[in-house]
Design a protein around this motif. Sequence first.
Motif, short mmCIF file in Angstrom:
data_model
loop_
_atom_site.label_atom_id
_atom_site.label_comp_id
_atom_site.label_asym_id
_atom_site.label_seq_id
_atom_site.Cartn_x
_atom_site.Cartn_y
_atom_site.Cartn_z
N ALA A 48 -7.66 -8.16 -3.39
CA ALA A 48 -7.95 -9.57 -3.41
C ALA A 48 -6.83 -10.38 -2.77
CB ALA A 48 -8.15 -10.00 -4.83
N GLU A 49 -5.85 -10.10 -2.96
CA GLU A 49 -4.65 -11.01 -2.39
C GLU A 49 -4.80 -10.71 -0.57
OE1 GLU A 49 -1.12 -10.07 -4.22
OE2 GLU A 49 -1.06 -11.39 -5.58
N ARG A 50 -4.85 -9.45 -0.35
CA ARG A 50 -4.95 -9.06 1.00
C ARG A 50 -6.07 -9.77 1.63
NH1 ARG A 50 -5.83 -2.55 2.31
NH2 ARG A 50 -7.80 -3.02 1.31
N LEU A 51 -7.15 -9.59 1.22
CA LEU A 51 -8.43 -10.08 1.75
C LEU A 51 -8.06 -11.61 1.99
CD1 LEU A 51 -11.05 -9.65 3.00
CD2 LEU A 51 -12.21 -9.96 0.67
N GLU A 52 -7.65 -12.34 1.25
CA GLU A 52 -7.29 -13.81 1.13
C GLU A 52 -6.30 -14.01 2.16
OE1 GLU A 52 -5.68 -17.43 -1.52
OE2 GLU A 52 -6.05 -15.68 -2.47
N ARG A 53 -5.30 -13.41 2.36
CA ARG A 53 -4.19 -13.48 3.23
C ARG A 53 -4.75 -13.22 4.59
NH1 ARG A 53 -1.12 -10.53 1.09
NH2 ARG A 53 -1.23 -8.39 1.82
N ASN A 54 -5.88 -12.51 4.91
CA ASN A 54 -6.16 -11.77 6.36
C ASN A 54 -7.42 -12.31 6.72
OD1 ASN A 54 -4.48 -9.66 7.57
ND2 ASN A 54 -4.51 -9.21 5.08
N SER A 55 -8.14 -13.41 5.82
CA SER A 55 -9.48 -14.04 6.11
C SER A 55 -9.61 -14.54 7.30
CB SER A 55 -9.63 -14.91 5.05
OG SER A 55 -8.92 -16.04 4.80
N HIS A 56 -8.51 -15.49 7.53
CA HIS A 56 -8.61 -16.32 9.11
C HIS A 56 -8.41 -15.00 10.22
CE1 HIS A 56 -8.42 -19.42 11.81
NE2 HIS A 56 -7.16 -19.03 12.22
N PHE A 57 -7.61 -14.14 10.14
CA PHE A 57 -7.24 -13.18 11.02
C PHE A 57 -8.63 -12.41 11.37
CE2 PHE A 57 -6.58 -8.53 11.58
CZ PHE A 57 -6.11 -8.61 12.97
#
Length: 426
Positions: free
Chosen positions: A66-75
């Motif tokens: 979940a953290e990873r997806l949030e961190r990469n959402s804009h990318f």
Amino acid sequence: MSKSEKKRTKRRCLSVAQPFSPAARLKRSIRRHFTRLGFTRANDGTLILPGTEKDDVRALHAEQRAERLERNSHFLKLTLPNALKHFANGDEIDPSKINLQLKRVRSNSEEADLFRIASLTWSVPVSAGFGRRLRYLVWDAYHEKIVGLIALGDPVFNLRVRDDLIGWDAEARSRRLVGLLDAYVLGSVPPYNMLLCGKAVACLVRSREIFNDFKKTYGSTVGIISGRKKRAKLLAVTTTSSMGRSSIYNRLKLGKQTFFERIGYTIGWGHFHITNRLFADIREFLRLRRDPYASNHQFGDGPSWRLRTIRRALEVLEINQSVLKHGIQREVFICPFGPNAFQILKTGKGELDLSTLQTVKEISDLARARWIEPRALRCPEFREWKREEILGLIQGKPAAPSKSMAKSGAAQPADVKGANQTLRKS
């Protein structure tokens, strides 16, 4: 009051922290986190795993995903629509024409974006690596699609099963660890993983191209930690399974050549179950105390700085450090680059015998005949895969396997190794 009595009094005050003090809040946060993951605590303070099946391991990484997806959402919003064309539909692939190549990944490139997107499909969060790094896209040159990923980086310093196999003491390990790398990302993406391309990707680690890339890039560098000039040659590569035992690497052979050998298991210590968000809280707590561990990380410190920081906080909070024993034992494999590689690693003497080292093309041709084409005949359902399903994998929703593929034991999407984000050889 003596100095020792003052210290004991200070420790008692910390262990019975004020209800709303930073120490008390962090203690509650750590305990809630472990409870949320499903851990229970034994009488001696060690954690008891909720289970050891693959689904249990995936569940333990859910917060990290979940953290990873949030961190990469804009990318992903910026890059995924254009990148999807590089992922294959199953019905586009002619298995008899698959031609594997290696594309070196450089920072701030289209290849780097593709590597990042593909690694987000892994069911276990992927490390960024540290120290020396060689990253590759495994590419199908005939169909012009991405097959998988290889990322090699510096190995951990302490790994008992590796050191016992080679015959290292602490001094020999310190001198000769430079000849090793660790495959911290290794695997294939759909639909190629359904054709056992994960095995082919793993075999490519032991290729002349990677050996030569290492020699060219790191053959005469100065070690950041040791400060010594090194004339390193790549003698072997280690890797660990992400979820206990591995059917991908075990007895991995093409013809008479063995690529990876199983050498044992990790002991189940580490900090993968400490999420980035919780780690940030730990560092903030130490920063408020003006503790040097709050900001002691710099390039060259290696991977253990995070573990040292967590241990320091646990010590201050008087939390039993055995909570770092998560209990997930990971299978460890090693890939020697020549028949005398272990002897050179042990003694530091001799020239590596490269007579059995194959090129990427040779490995690709052998793997296509040995694994890829026979799998395609047995499991034609790989053709059902659609590239649009990549987003579902990234979001943690693996596609349901067809009945025949599940029955045959075909590798499912994102089931191969993604080296552990913070699990490295824990």
